[in-house]
Design an enzyme around this catalytic site. Sequence first.
Site, mmCIF file in Angstrom:
data_model
loop_
_atom_site.group_PDB
_atom_site.id
_atom_site.type_symbol
_atom_site.label_atom_id
_atom_site.label_comp_id
_atom_site.label_asym_id
_atom_site.label_seq_id
_atom_site.Cartn_x
_atom_site.Cartn_y
_atom_site.Cartn_z
ATOM 1 N N GLY A 22 0.818 -1.206 0.000
ATOM 2 C CA GLY A 22 0.000 0.000 0.000
ATOM 3 C C GLY A 22 0.850 1.252 0.000
ATOM 4 O O GLY A 22 2.002 1.235 0.436
ATOM 5 N N GLY A 24 0.008 5.519 0.613
ATOM 6 C CA GLY A 24 -0.926 6.625 0.782
ATOM 7 C C GLY A 24 -0.225 7.951 0.607
ATOM 8 O O GLY A 24 0.931 8.007 0.182
ATOM 9 N N TYR A 26 0.898 9.931 2.780
ATOM 10 C CA TYR A 26 2.043 10.196 3.646
ATOM 11 C C TYR A 26 2.756 8.945 4.140
ATOM 12 O O TYR A 26 3.722 9.037 4.901
ATOM 13 C CB TYR A 26 1.617 11.099 4.812
ATOM 14 C CG TYR A 26 1.066 10.404 6.033
ATOM 15 C CD1 TYR A 26 1.757 10.434 7.234
ATOM 16 C CD2 TYR A 26 -0.152 9.731 5.995
ATOM 17 C CE1 TYR A 26 1.262 9.814 8.366
ATOM 18 C CE2 TYR A 26 -0.657 9.118 7.116
ATOM 19 C CZ TYR A 26 0.053 9.163 8.302
ATOM 20 O OH TYR A 26 -0.459 8.545 9.429
ATOM 21 N N GLY A 27 2.337 7.775 3.687
ATOM 22 C CA GLY A 27 3.001 6.560 4.138
ATOM 23 C C GLY A 27 3.132 5.511 3.055
ATOM 24 O O GLY A 27 2.355 5.484 2.099
ATOM 25 N N VAL A 29 3.499 1.267 2.794
ATOM 26 C CA VAL A 29 3.240 0.104 3.645
ATOM 27 C C VAL A 29 3.848 -1.146 3.006
ATOM 28 O O VAL A 29 3.607 -1.432 1.835
ATOM 29 C CB VAL A 29 1.717 -0.088 3.857
ATOM 30 C CG1 VAL A 29 1.465 -1.244 4.821
ATOM 31 C CG2 VAL A 29 1.077 1.195 4.387
ATOM 32 N N LYS A 44 5.007 0.171 8.299
ATOM 33 C CA LYS A 44 4.617 1.414 7.633
ATOM 34 C C LYS A 44 5.742 2.420 7.774
ATOM 35 O O LYS A 44 6.284 2.620 8.863
ATOM 36 C CB LYS A 44 3.322 1.975 8.243
ATOM 37 C CG LYS A 44 2.770 3.176 7.468
ATOM 38 C CD LYS A 44 1.353 3.511 7.930
ATOM 39 C CE LYS A 44 0.730 4.628 7.104
ATOM 40 N NZ LYS A 44 -0.670 4.898 7.492
ATOM 41 N N ASP A 139 -11.703 8.502 9.265
ATOM 42 C CA ASP A 139 -11.386 8.126 7.883
ATOM 43 C C ASP A 139 -12.007 6.764 7.563
ATOM 44 O O ASP A 139 -11.363 5.893 6.974
ATOM 45 C CB ASP A 139 -9.862 8.082 7.685
ATOM 46 C CG ASP A 139 -9.464 8.086 6.210
ATOM 47 O OD1 ASP A 139 -10.262 8.557 5.374
ATOM 48 O OD2 ASP A 139 -8.341 7.627 5.902
#
Length: 259
Positions: A22, A24, A26-27, A29, A44, A139
Site C-alpha cells: 500500500g 498513501g 504520507y506513508g 506500507v 509502515k 477516515d
Amino acid sequence: MDKPIKKGTVLNEHYEILNVIGAGSYGIVYLCKELRTNENRVVKQLRPSKRRNQKEVAMFENEITVLGMLNHKNIPMLFEAFSNNGHLYYVMSFIEADNLEDQIFFNKKTFNEEESLLILTHLLELVDYLHKKDIYHQDLRIPNILIKNTEIFLIDFGLSKHRTDPFHSSSSSSPNKQRNFLEMKQQDYYDLGEILLYLLYTTYSSKNKKALPWTEELSLEKETVYLLKRLLQIKEPYLNISEILTDLHAAHKAKEKVY
C-alpha cells in the site's frame, strides 16, 4: 517521487521486505517477514519526502500513539516503532483478509440489504470500541475495511483523533470542546452512513438515464431509509451509538419479517 525500499531489504535487523502492499499520501506500507519468528508483519514508513514536515511527522507519531492504545482482534496490533537514518517506521500485525474496495471493484462482490446491515453492525461494534477509548477514526472508508468471510477488520488510523481533554463530563469541559468531540463522533457516524449506502448500491443496476436520489433509486425497507437519513444527517443526527443500535435493530427486524 518517493521510491519504495527494495524487496529483500532488512529493516531494523528484523524485518525483511517481501513487497509493497500500500501507498498513501504520507506513508508506504510493506509486507515483511519477521526474521526472529518467521511471521508476517506490516511495516509502515513515513514517506521520505514528508519526514522534514513537522505536521506530517506529528500525524505519523499520532497514529503510533493511537494504535498503541488499542487491543482488539479486528484492529492491527502495534509491535514497535523505530527510526533509521532519519526515516520513521512502525510495525503492526498482518491481517490476512481482503480489502472491501478490491472485493467490490475487482471481484464484483455485491451486498444485499441484509448483508449490508450486518457489515454496519460489525463496524459499529468497532467504532463503539474506539469511542469508548475517546478515539475517533475520522477516515472510515471502504479502502480502510478488510473482510474475511463475514468478519470485518478496521485499518489505517492516520487521520484518527484522540480526546486528550482530561475532563469527561460536560460540566467540566468547555462548550467548544464538547461540540468538537460531538462533531468528531458524528463524522464517524456520517462515514458509516456513506459506507452503508455504498454497499447497498453494489446490487443496483441503473435503468434510468437520469440520475435520481438514492431514496428513489434503491428499494429499501423504511427502517433502513430512516437509519441512513439520520446517519447522513438528512434527518436529526445521532447523538450516540445507543441510538444507532436501536434503529439498526429495527432495520434488521424489518428484513427478518420479509423472509
